[in-house]
Scaffold this motif. Structure first.
Motif, PDB file in Angstrom:
ATOM      1  N   TYR A  68       0.825  -1.207   0.000  1.00  0.00           N
ATOM      2  CA  TYR A  68       0.000   0.000   0.000  1.00  0.00           C
ATOM      3  C   TYR A  68       0.865   1.265   0.000  1.00  0.00           C
ATOM      4  O   TYR A  68       1.662   1.486   0.904  1.00  0.00           O
ATOM      5  CB  TYR A  68      -0.958  -0.011   1.192  1.00  0.00           C
ATOM      6  N   GLY A  69       0.659   2.070  -1.036  1.00  0.00           N
ATOM      7  CA  GLY A  69       1.373   3.331  -1.187  1.00  0.00           C
ATOM      8  C   GLY A  69       0.872   4.052  -2.420  1.00  0.00           C
ATOM      9  O   GLY A  69       0.137   3.481  -3.243  1.00  0.00           O
ATOM     10  N   ARG A  70       1.245   5.302  -2.558  1.00  0.00           N
ATOM     11  CA  ARG A  70       0.747   6.124  -3.660  1.00  0.00           C
ATOM     12  C   ARG A  70       1.122   5.558  -5.029  1.00  0.00           C
ATOM     13  O   ARG A  70       0.362   5.686  -5.995  1.00  0.00           O
ATOM     14  CB  ARG A  70       1.261   7.556  -3.511  1.00  0.00           C
ATOM     15  N   ARG A  71       2.272   4.922  -5.122  1.00  0.00           N
ATOM     16  CA  ARG A  71       2.699   4.385  -6.415  1.00  0.00           C
ATOM     17  C   ARG A  71       1.753   3.279  -6.903  1.00  0.00           C
ATOM     18  O   ARG A  71       1.736   2.950  -8.094  1.00  0.00           O
ATOM     19  CB  ARG A  71       4.132   3.856  -6.331  1.00  0.00           C
ATOM     20  N   TYR A  72       0.993   2.699  -5.967  1.00  0.00           N
ATOM     21  CA  TYR A  72       0.037   1.641  -6.321  1.00  0.00           C
ATOM     22  C   TYR A  72      -1.398   2.169  -6.374  1.00  0.00           C
ATOM     23  O   TYR A  72      -2.349   1.387  -6.393  1.00  0.00           O
ATOM     24  CB  TYR A  72       0.137   0.492  -5.328  1.00  0.00           C
ATOM     25  N   GLY A  73      -1.543   3.490  -6.369  1.00  0.00           N
ATOM     26  CA  GLY A  73      -2.856   4.091  -6.491  1.00  0.00           C
ATOM     27  C   GLY A  73      -3.583   4.322  -5.187  1.00  0.00           C
ATOM     28  O   GLY A  73      -4.781   4.624  -5.183  1.00  0.00           O
ATOM     29  N   HIS A  74      -2.866   4.222  -4.067  1.00  0.00           N
ATOM     30  CA  HIS A  74      -3.498   4.417  -2.764  1.00  0.00           C
ATOM     31  C   HIS A  74      -3.366   5.875  -2.318  1.00  0.00           C
ATOM     32  O   HIS A  74      -2.656   6.669  -2.934  1.00  0.00           O
ATOM     33  CB  HIS A  74      -2.892   3.456  -1.743  1.00  0.00           C
ATOM     34  N   LYS A  75      -4.042   6.204  -1.216  1.00  0.00           N
ATOM     35  CA  LYS A  75      -4.151   7.594  -0.781  1.00  0.00           C
ATOM     36  C   LYS A  75      -2.973   8.076   0.052  1.00  0.00           C
ATOM     37  O   LYS A  75      -2.833   9.274   0.307  1.00  0.00           O
ATOM     38  CB  LYS A  75      -5.441   7.776   0.031  1.00  0.00           C
ATOM     39  N   HIS A  76      -2.111   7.149   0.503  1.00  0.00           N
ATOM     40  CA  HIS A  76      -1.037   7.502   1.431  1.00  0.00           C
ATOM     41  C   HIS A  76       0.078   6.471   1.301  1.00  0.00           C
ATOM     42  O   HIS A  76      -0.168   5.325   0.918  1.00  0.00           O
ATOM     43  CB  HIS A  76      -1.592   7.523   2.865  1.00  0.00           C
TER      44      HIS A  76
END
Length: 302
Positions: free
Chosen positions: A265-273
């Motif tokens: 989970y992270g922004r590079r995977y399209g998440h918000k944070h």
């Protein structure tokens, strides 16, 4: 009838000295499936909730689940707190505390908890419980583990600092000096650890066989070839020291042959944070990212 979850504390008399705390979080008159939550090392159940209904447990409760958040003995609101007299460790957590929590949930709800959730070392303890009590395996529909690993094999500098220097070396010195690890005072976590629990975790966090120091029960050997419940593993892109994907993948491989999925989970995977080891459970945007995926995972396998 309020739409917000209601929180209640349940007590479990473990023995003449120890009382376990279990936090029940659910909507009024909820009849949904039960979820069992297990925290990790130097933590307590508050990693999953606040009294103002923030966190994963209240999130799931809003969707109809009945949530039961455990405090292992000496942690959180379990009594008495950890001190130099505490002689228990991981073996007792696995063989005594977890079954006591399960029994209390069944007594309170009339159901076996069909979904299990853990953070960090809590995932190790739950998989150990599956090995010690294999009758649990078929009664659990699915699990979700946040940053859970047993061994640390990543080579990031922060892993060497936090894992090797602070946890293993300094931790051993502090436990010898105080008779327990005063992690809360040291600001290493939200709760303390007993000397035995710390020593056992130091043994396991190295790439050694997954064997209990009390009775030589071989968790790794037992789980090899076993199909544990479908488990969603959650990693954060900023979790460089304590649970990188390589560490989680190693834990998955030694935990049998069941269905497992690892999401980062992270922004590079399209998440918000860009999530780390703690805020993967505490960040406000988690409700739109990994919390939603846990909800979908439970729906898929429930």
């Amino acid at each position: 009838m309020t739409s917000e979850p209601i929180q209640t504390s349940l007590s479990i008399k473990l023995d003449a000295k120890q009382t376990l705390h279990l936090r029940y979080i659910a909507k009024e008159s909820a009849q949904g499936p039960c979820v069992f939550f297990m925290h990790g090392a130097v933590e307590n159940g508050k990693i999953f909730y606040t009294h103002t209904n923030k966190g994963l447990a209240p999130f799931l409760a809003r969707h109809g689940y009945r949530c039961y958040v455990a405090d292992l003995r000496g942690r959180g609101e379990s009594k008495p707190v950890i001190c130099s007299d505490a002689q228990y460790g991981q073996t007792e957590a696995i063989c005594e505390d977890i079954p006591a929590f399960i029994n209390k949930i069944q007594e309170h709800s009339g159901q076996f908890p069909r979904f299990w959730i853990a953070h960090s070392w809590g995932g190790v303890l739950l998989n150990c419980a599956f090995a010690r009590f294999p009758q649990y395996i078929k009664q659990v529909s699915a699990c979700a583990y946040f940053g859970s690993k047993r061994t640390l094999v990543n080579r990031h500098p922060s892993k060497f600092l936090k894992g090797n220097v602070f946890w293993s070396w300094l931790g051993a010195k502090y436990t010898k000096k105080h008779g327990y690890l005063p992690a809360k005072r040291l600001k290493w976590g939200s709760d303390d650890e007993t000397q035995k629990s710390h020593a056992q975790s130091v043994q396991w966090v190295k790439p050694n066989p997954w064997v209990d120091s009390d009775d030589n029960f071989d968790y790794g050997a037992f789980l090899k070839g076993k199909a544990l419940p479908p488990t969603l593993h959650i990693a954060g892109v900023k979790d460089k020291a304590l649970a990188q994907p390589v560490d989680i993948e190693r834990f998955i491989k030694e935990s049998g042959i069941g269905i497992s999925e690892l999401n980062v989970y992270g922004r590079r995977y399209g998440h918000k944070h860009n999530y780390g080891h703690i805020d993967m459970l505490t960040h406000p945007q988690a409700t739109r990212d990994q919390f939603q995926d846990v909800l979908n995972w439970f729906a898929r396998y429930g």
